[in-house]
Write an enzyme that holds these catalytic residues in place. Structure first.
Site, PDB file in Angstrom:
ATOM      1  N   HIS A  87       0.861  -1.192   0.000  1.00 32.26           N
ATOM      2  CA  HIS A  87       0.000   0.000   0.000  1.00 32.26           C
ATOM      3  C   HIS A  87       0.895   1.239   0.000  1.00 32.26           C
ATOM      4  CE1 HIS A  87      -2.837   3.045   1.293  1.00 32.26           C
ATOM      5  NE2 HIS A  87      -3.802   2.220   0.937  1.00 32.26           N
ATOM      6  N   GLU A 155      -4.161   2.343  -7.281  1.00 32.22           N
ATOM      7  CA  GLU A 155      -4.532   3.405  -6.351  1.00 32.22           C
ATOM      8  C   GLU A 155      -3.650   4.625  -6.602  1.00 32.22           C
ATOM      9  OE1 GLU A 155      -6.610   1.946  -2.631  1.00 32.22           O
ATOM     10  OE2 GLU A 155      -4.486   1.720  -2.226  1.00 32.22           O
TER      11      GLU A 155
HETATM   12  P1  PGA Z   1      -9.426   6.242   0.562  1.00 33.03           P
HETATM   13  O1  PGA Z   1      -8.269   5.163   0.811  1.00 33.03           O
HETATM   14  O2  PGA Z   1     -10.641   5.500   0.103  1.00 33.03           O
HETATM   15  O3  PGA Z   1      -9.613   6.902   1.907  1.00 33.03           O
HETATM   16  O4  PGA Z   1      -8.922   7.175  -0.470  1.00 33.03           O
HETATM   17  C1  PGA Z   1      -8.083   4.122  -0.103  1.00 33.03           C
HETATM   18  C2  PGA Z   1      -6.884   3.314   0.274  1.00 33.03           C
HETATM   19  O5  PGA Z   1      -5.940   3.863   0.867  1.00 33.03           O
HETATM   20  O6  PGA Z   1      -6.835   2.111   0.012  1.00 33.03           O
END
Ligand code: PGA
Length: 229
Positions: A87, A155
């Site tokens: 992540h 992401e």
């Molecule tokens: P968020 O986080 O939905 O708060 O943007 C997503 C993530 O970090 O996986």
């Protein structure tokens, strides 16, 4: 699949309250909850209908004298089926590299845990148009892994926790890029997903699920997202 990444949020009471609500809904079959590691064993035991996911695994594969670490092997003991790895918050706060994330993914696979490998570009890379090259390179770091046993989560860093969601066109472009790069892993999208934008994102070709952070902390909001899946 919808993954609720609770990160290092919620008191145990709040997590229990959420699990109580979620376990009553039939929509929760598509849900993987990723609570703080400290809570997983308790929640899994008490809410056996729900599915849980780790947020990270140790670089260390085996049992041993590694204070503070939690290996994929330990999560297998708990009966977990999935773990997030790489992540961006781990890459940024703890300087995790692609090589390390790959080791973590392998540790997962060897313990029958599906790694959800996070990739994503920075705002600067997006602005200077180097994001496609960057993502291709990031993805290639994991190309040797069995795609049937891995999931990729796109992401974009400029979107996570910022209340800015990538547009459908931007997400579709990345889904197509990954397909061209011959990535056969399932692809999830994460970054400021909520009940208002999830429908459009889920309709994008190549996107098979969502990784939800902030919006997943509220069980009612999460249930709304699940109804669109
Ligand atoms: P968020 O986080 O939905 O708060 O943007 C997503 C993530 O970090 O996986």
């Amino acid at each position: 699949m919808i993954i609720a990444n609770w990160k290092m949020n919620l008191t145990l009471d709040q997590a229990i309250k959420n699990c109580k609500i979620l376990s009553k809904s039939k929509e929760s079959t598509n849900l993987l909850i990723s609570p703080s590691t400290a809570y997983i064993a308790y929640l899994k035991k008490n809410y056996s209908k729900l599915n849980f996911c780790a947020q990270d695994v140790s670089l260390k594969a085996d049992f041993g004298a590694y204070t503070g670490e939690n290996s994929a092997k330990l999560f297998k003991e708990l009966g977990l089926s999935h773990s997030i790895v790489g992540h961006s918050e781990r890459r940024n706060n703890f300087n995790e590299t692609n090589d390390q994330v790959k080791i973590k993914a392998i540790n997962c696979i060897e313990n029958n845990i599906v790694p959800i490998i996070c990739v994503g570009e920075t705002l600067q890379q997006r602005k200077n148009n180097s994001y496609k090259d960057f993502l291709a390179k990031q993805l290639s770091a994991f190309s040797g892994l069995n795609y049937l046993k891995t999931i990729i989560a796109y992401e974009p860093l400029w979107s996570i926790g910022k209340n800015i969601t990538a547009s459908a066109a931007e997400i579709a472009e990345i889904a197509a890029l990954f397909k061209n790069l011959d990535s056969k892993s399932q692809l999830l999208y994460g970054g400021s997903v909520n009940s208002k934008n999830c429908r459009e994102i889920l309709a994008i070709e190549g996107i098979s699920g969502l990784l939800v952070g902030s919006a997943s902390l509220d069980a009612e909001e999460l249930l709304k997202i699940l109804t669109f899946y």
